[in-house]
Design a protein around this motif. Sequence first.
Motif, short mmCIF file in Angstrom:
data_model
loop_
_atom_site.label_atom_id
_atom_site.label_comp_id
_atom_site.label_asym_id
_atom_site.label_seq_id
_atom_site.Cartn_x
_atom_site.Cartn_y
_atom_site.Cartn_z
N THR A 160 0.71 -1.17 0.18
CA THR A 160 -0.02 -0.08 -0.02
C THR A 160 0.87 1.41 -0.03
OG1 THR A 160 -1.77 -1.37 1.16
CG2 THR A 160 -2.11 1.20 1.15
N ILE A 167 4.03 1.61 -0.96
CA ILE A 167 4.49 1.78 -2.31
C ILE A 167 3.76 2.40 -3.40
CG2 ILE A 167 5.39 0.47 -4.34
CD1 ILE A 167 6.21 -1.77 -2.64
N LEU A 168 2.28 1.80 -3.51
CA LEU A 168 1.61 2.45 -4.42
C LEU A 168 0.97 3.93 -4.13
CD1 LEU A 168 -0.04 -0.72 -5.64
CD2 LEU A 168 1.16 0.69 -6.86
N ALA A 169 0.90 4.51 -2.64
CA ALA A 169 0.80 5.81 -2.34
C ALA A 169 1.89 6.67 -2.85
CB ALA A 169 0.63 5.68 -0.71
N TYR A 170 3.21 6.06 -2.79
CA TYR A 170 4.12 7.00 -3.36
C TYR A 170 4.09 7.03 -4.90
CZ TYR A 170 6.81 7.34 1.17
OH TYR A 170 7.09 7.74 2.47
N ALA A 171 3.84 6.11 -5.31
CA ALA A 171 3.84 5.80 -7.04
C ALA A 171 2.61 6.87 -7.37
CB ALA A 171 3.67 4.40 -7.25
#
Lengths: 275, 150
Positions: B97, B99-103
């Motif tokens: 989660t 990772i995809l927030a930063y992404a």
Amino acid sequence: MSEKALALWKDWRLHVIVLGIVAITESIGIFKIPLGPGSILLLPMLYAVVIGLALYFTPLINDKQSINAEPLVFLSVSILIAKFGVQAGPALPQIIEAGPALLLQEFGNLGTIFLALPLAVFLGMKRESIGMTHSIGREANLALITDKYGLSSPEGRGVMAMYIFGTVFGSIFIGMISGFLATVTPLHPISFAMATGVGSGSMAAASLGPLIAAFPEMSETLTAFSGVSNLISSVTGLYMSIFVGLPLTVKMYEILSKNKEKKAMKGSVEYVKKH
Amino acid sequence: MLKSIKEWIAVFMIIGVIMLIGNWIGYDVLPWTALPGIAILIGISLTGLIIHRLLPFQLPSIAYIGIIGLILTIPGMPGSAQIAAYTTEVNLLAIATPILAYAGVSIGRSWFDFVQLGWKTIVIGMLVLFGTFLGSAVIAEIILRFQGII
């Protein structure tokens, strides 16, 4: 990674926002949308990428946060890869047994050439289609095409378009199809776990997540296979593109575009005959 | 190099805290239960990044990180069972989660390029992802069935 990188951890605004996104999305939890015989799983990570993207257009996030976020994706992916590794160790006997499948599924990347290339040519794309469909179009492929054709060539424009597409939409799209395909097709979840290694780290996370949520009893095995598949792709992926993917795409493109020309010729000849 | 290591450690500590909190909210694992696991994962990542800097080979750093994690947990390695047990407490989805927030924040900048792509590119792009993903799964399935594993 010296002066610029030093500011990374100090970007408190970014970290607090990410923490906020995580807290909100994890409290929402998983939603399951039935779709025909299968279902699409909406996971916190999927909301997280959408919220993160949406926040870019608010005053909360500006370009500085967005620029800093990129290396942070890489560093947090490295923790995911470590997790992949520690799940793979205990499953080593199983992995060795499934070694042939793990190695050969790399050739599955060629699926794009047989599916997407014909469509691209059909839609009227010229040599752009080579850059677009020779691979999944991540950093390594971008580098390869730039090196070979230059970024301003049609091939270069094609791979760049695909890179942008994958960057923005890749993890969202693959996250939605992964759970759906695994529940709707007769293929085994392990086969899909091996397929999660095809793209970038965030794509791997987005595609493995729904598999684990759909088959929680197999979560350790699925993670192990996904991890090893990622590992193999990270080492062999570029060479696969250089020696197989790209040459095959160029050959297929030449055949397809010749056929199209012939058909167009035939069509115009018939047109002339009729009139 | 030393600067980088300090930077990495600081960043990993922040990311680690975020992951521990997500792991707590979403998967009901108390932060102190998952703390040893996340510390081990960070240690492995850090070691991999450092080895990547030191060795002259053209391998991506994630290859080293994955291999270190794998070697540490091969059954029979000293402490492998402990490492495996600790890291199990860190849920994979809790790692994914943030990772995809930063992404998500990072891809905002590409949005304007994205909307200029045109529908043809978007359709082809979806088929590229679909074809690659399904192609890999189909080949894996054929071989696994042929071997009688599944």
